[in-house]
Write an enzyme that holds these catalytic residues in place. Structure first.
Site, PDB file in Angstrom:
ATOM      1  N   ILE A 141     -29.559 -68.920  80.039  1.00 12.48           N
ATOM      2  CA  ILE A 141     -28.923 -69.995  79.274  1.00 12.48           C
ATOM      3  C   ILE A 141     -27.584 -69.531  78.711  1.00 12.48           C
ATOM      4  O   ILE A 141     -27.473 -68.414  78.181  1.00 12.48           O
ATOM      5  CB  ILE A 141     -29.827 -70.422  78.098  1.00 12.48           C
ATOM      6  CG1 ILE A 141     -31.201 -70.853  78.610  1.00 12.48           C
ATOM      7  CG2 ILE A 141     -29.178 -71.536  77.286  1.00 12.48           C
ATOM      8  CD1 ILE A 141     -32.261 -70.915  77.518  1.00 12.48           C
ATOM      9  N   CYS A 142     -26.578 -70.380  78.814  1.00 10.51           N
ATOM     10  CA  CYS A 142     -25.290 -70.129  78.175  1.00 10.51           C
ATOM     11  C   CYS A 142     -25.205 -71.013  76.935  1.00 10.51           C
ATOM     12  O   CYS A 142     -24.966 -72.216  77.023  1.00 10.51           O
ATOM     13  CB  CYS A 142     -24.143 -70.446  79.135  1.00 10.51           C
ATOM     14  SG  CYS A 142     -22.505 -70.164  78.431  1.00 10.51           S
ATOM     15  N   LEU A 143     -25.430 -70.410  75.779  1.00  6.98           N
ATOM     16  CA  LEU A 143     -25.399 -71.143  74.507  1.00  6.98           C
ATOM     17  C   LEU A 143     -25.000 -70.173  73.413  1.00  6.98           C
ATOM     18  O   LEU A 143     -25.619 -69.117  73.254  1.00  6.98           O
ATOM     19  CB  LEU A 143     -26.776 -71.756  74.215  1.00  6.98           C
ATOM     20  CG  LEU A 143     -26.854 -72.676  73.005  1.00  6.98           C
ATOM     21  CD1 LEU A 143     -25.978 -73.922  73.208  1.00  6.98           C
ATOM     22  CD2 LEU A 143     -28.284 -73.109  72.743  1.00  6.98           C
TER      23      LEU A 143
END
Length: 250
Positions: A141-143
């Site tokens: 995940i890119c967060l």
């Protein structure tokens, strides 16, 4: 990418290592938020693990208390224990309404590091998903709040709700999966149909595009693996010829 002000906590599933094979499309889709009891569990303590365990237990307790709130019931979030030391949890979120993910349920692997709560939990999707900010291969995940924007005051409930918000508001200019992000920007309608199909196949959402389903069945009839077919068609804009070439090259 969602800012730190956003609310944050992620069946087909990704393979072990890249992901553990867990519940499939026929798994239980509990309504509202649920939490398994752990009344007799004790943490094996060291200074760091005791702090981590205590904070994780409080986080789970908070989620449990919020289960009865209208907001949490609507959002449908869930967390289960995986081990008695609170080092690994299993999260689940419902696909947000009015998105391609609506009707699906997404399982997440949540690992609590020794340095928690000063560093964020390690979270990734177990259920396969087609989204610009989530790897279609590994579930990474890119967060920002799972990276440099994490704050010790944030909770697991914040993480779960933030991931749910990410599904409703993708950031294609800061992608985790460049192929998905490119489709999102170049052909929004195809992206929606593809994301909806993945939600149906892997997360138990309602039936999606009959046209795409027929293309999948035709290639599967040639002896190709279904998951490989779905990936090839999705990444090749549902062009059967180029998808077939990709499948043969692999």
């Amino acid at each position: 990418m969602l800012g730190a002000g956003a609310i944050l906590v992620g069946a087909g599933s990704y393979p072990a290592g890249a992901a553990a094979e867990l519940a499939g499309p026929g798994s239980e889709a509990a309504s509202g938020c649920s939490l398994r009891r752990w009344p007799t569990l004790r943490c094996r303590e060291s200074s760091g693990s005791s702090r981590r365990c205590s904070r994780a237990r409080r986080n789970l307790s908070l989620i449990g208390k919020k289960c009865t709130s209208p907001k949490t019931s609507k959002n449908q979030i869930k967390v289960d224990l995986v081990d008695e030391n609170f080092t690994e949890l299993r999260g689940e979120i419902a696909g947000p309404p009015d998105t391609p993910y609506e009707g699906g349920r997404y399982q997440l692997e949540i690992k609590i590091p020794e340095t928690y709560p000063f560093n964020p939990p390690k979270v990734r999707f177990i259920t396969k998903i087609w989204h610009p900010n989530i790897s279609s291969v590994t579930g990474a995940i890119c967060l920002d709040i799972l990276k440099d924007q994490w704050a010790a005051a944030m909770t697991l409930r914040t993480v779960l709700l933030s991931l749910q918000a990410l599904l409703a508001a993708a950031e294609p200019d800061d992608p985790q999966d460049a192929v998905v992000a490119n489709q999102y920007k170049q052909n929004p309608e195809m992206f929606k149909q593809t994301a909806r199909l993945w939600a149906h196949v892997y997360a138990g959402a309602p039936v999606s595009s009959p046209e795409y389903t027929k293309k999948i069945e035709n290639l599967c009839a040639m002896g190709f693996d279904r998951n490989a077919v779905i990936v090839a068609l999705s990444s090749k804009s549902w062009d059967v010829e180029t998808a077939t070439e990709l499948l043969l090259s692999n």
